[in-house]
Design an enzyme around this catalytic site. Structure first.
Site, short mmCIF file in Angstrom:
data_model
loop_
_atom_site.label_atom_id
_atom_site.label_comp_id
_atom_site.label_asym_id
_atom_site.label_seq_id
_atom_site.Cartn_x
_atom_site.Cartn_y
_atom_site.Cartn_z
N ASN A 233 0.87 -1.18 0.00
CA ASN A 233 0.00 0.00 0.00
C ASN A 233 0.91 1.22 0.00
OD1 ASN A 233 -1.81 2.07 0.50
ND2 ASN A 233 -2.93 0.98 2.10
N ASP B 164 -9.16 1.07 -5.48
CA ASP B 164 -10.08 1.74 -4.56
C ASP B 164 -11.35 2.22 -5.26
OD1 ASP B 164 -9.66 1.90 -1.82
OD2 ASP B 164 -8.01 3.30 -2.02
N HIS C 180 -15.63 6.19 6.67
CA HIS C 180 -14.19 5.96 6.79
C HIS C 180 -13.56 7.29 7.19
CE1 HIS C 180 -10.29 4.01 5.44
NE2 HIS C 180 -9.95 5.28 5.63
N GLY D 150 -10.39 9.31 8.76
CA GLY D 150 -8.97 9.29 9.10
C GLY D 150 -8.35 10.58 8.63
N PHE E 94 -5.79 14.84 14.53
CA PHE E 94 -7.05 14.98 15.27
C PHE E 94 -6.87 14.69 16.76
CE2 PHE E 94 -8.68 14.89 11.02
CZ PHE E 94 -9.91 15.53 11.07
N GLU F 24 -12.56 4.62 14.28
CA GLU F 24 -12.38 3.51 15.20
C GLU F 24 -11.99 3.95 16.60
OE1 GLU F 24 -9.41 0.99 13.44
OE2 GLU F 24 -10.35 1.19 11.47
#
EC number: 2.7.2.1
Length: 406
Positions: A10, A151, A211, A213, A287, A338
């Site tokens: 990745n 993707d 999702h 992030g 964050f 998450e």
């Protein structure tokens, strides 16, 4: 039975993640990450089974190519016993353009399509290509066993009324300008995992997958298929992100050129690297740090409030796309989705109007196998499901190899 291992790569502009997975048993053998590219701060490789960790700090590389070569060398030196059992290599590809609707064996034609789509994913596709070419040379025996997992593939089920923009239709026909989406690999994974938790077939599953992030996207999924998603032609559209602007008035760009004399290169850098919560807060794109300063720093609070408001708006909007108003669940995934109970709480607070209520205590418990549901008894389901793109990439790679009789 002989183990069937898949190497998963990745690659992005600022990090390289890689793993070796037993695709039959679902066991992770090797997990690795290199963060940043020029003057790499660290490279870590973990042997999960033997609990061995290799850490290289303050690595100085003057090119992305050298970093990939270094990773390959370390794998061959320290983990050759696993490499001998690899039957295929899966590559996460961010953008595949309009024609690619599924995972594909990598050949010259596919490499050309990845290159052609690089204009829409400049922080990813060029680096995918560098890594693929090195891997093809390093793993010669597996040259025909490299698979590209896209993707954008999951979002190819979107109807025209979702993926077209309000610009002349000829731009779509001539130049393929349309919404493509991103994070499709994980949204696909979430769809299948959620179907297991809710005990519903994917064909009857209607969810909104969030999702969240450093890069964030939301997808409306009806009957197990993507029907709309927040990211667009590029991963710049949609939610306010770590450093990306998300949805803005397009005239802002014209104003920056005409009145402020910015170049296209400068604008691209501002919108992709200096905007989002970093631009709003003026302090960080992290964050976790913004949460710590939420009550003491006005612009940190503002950045999080804007982020959460945008997420809530997208969820509420996508709920209207569900057939007969039937929305089975909201799912949080990704690093923020998450791990941040604080941000989940702020997002769900605005969604009681569509029947979602958060259980405060369940929301605070760290997500585990027995704690996926975080809603109250009178609420529609709210789930937290950790992202596992590598698992899907490994499975897709194996399935494609089987279909092609390898």
């Amino acid at each position: 039975m002989k183990k069937k291992l898949i190497l998963v790569l990745n690659c992005g502009s600022s990090s390289v993640k890689f793993s070796i997975i037993d695709v039959i048993e679902g066991v992770l053998y090797i997990s690795g990450i290199a963060n940043t590219i020029n003057n790499v701060s660290f490279l870590k490789i973990y042997d999960i089974k033997k609990k061995i960790k290799i850490v290289k700090k303050n690595i100085s590389t003057d090119s992305y190519k050298k970093l990939i070569l270094l990773i390959c060398d370390l794998l061959f030196i320290h983990f050759n016993k696993y490499l001998k059992l690899i039957i295929g290599i899966g590559h996460r590809i961010v953008h595949g353009g309009k024609d690619i609707k599924k995972s594909m064996i990598i050949n010259k034609k596919i490499l050309l399509k990845i290159k052609k789509s690089a204009i829409f994913a400049p922080l990813h596709n060029p680096y995918h290509l560098i890594a693929i070419k090195i891997i093809l040379n390093k793993f010669v025996k597996l040259k025909n066993r490299n698979v590209a997992v896209f993707d954008t593939s999951f979002h190819q089920t979107m109807p025209k009324k979702s993926f077209l923009y309000g610009i002349p239709y000829s731009f779509y026909k001539k130049y393929s300008i349309r919404k493509y989406g991103a994070h499709g690999i994980n949204h696909f994974y979430i769809t299948h995992e959620c179907s297991l938790f809710l005990k519903k077939s994917t064909n009857n599953l209607n969810i909104i997958s969030c999702h969240l992030g450093s890069g964030s996207s939301i997808t409306a999924i009806v009957n197990g298929k993507s029907i709309d998603t927040s990211m667009g032609l590029t991963p710049l559209e949609g939610l306010v992100m770590g450093t990306r602007c998300g949805d803005i008035d397009p005239y802002i760009i014209i104003y920056m050129i005409k009145k402020l004399n910015f170049s296209i290169t400068q604008i691209q850098k501002i919108l992709t690297k200096s905007s989002g919560v970093l631009g709003i807060s003026s302090i960080t794109s992290d964050f976790r740090e913004l949460e710590k300063k939420y009550y003491s720093h006005k612009k940190a609070k503002l950045a999080i409030d804007i982020f959460c408001r945008r997420v809530s708006k997208y969820i509420a909007g996508y709920s209207s796309l569900m057939p007969k108003g039937k929305l089975d669940a909201i799912v949080f995934t990704g690093g923020i989705g998450e791990n941040s109970s604080f941000i989940r709480k702020k997002i769900i607070k605005n969604l009681s109007i569509i029947g979602f209520f958060l259980d405060i205590e369940k929301n605070l418990i760290k997500t585990g196998n027995n704690n996926r549901f975080i809603h109250t008894i009178n609420s529609k389901p709210i789930l937290v499901i950790p992202a596992d793109e590598n698992k899907i990439i490994a499975k897709e790679t194996y399935n494609i190899l089987i279909k092609n009789n390898f």
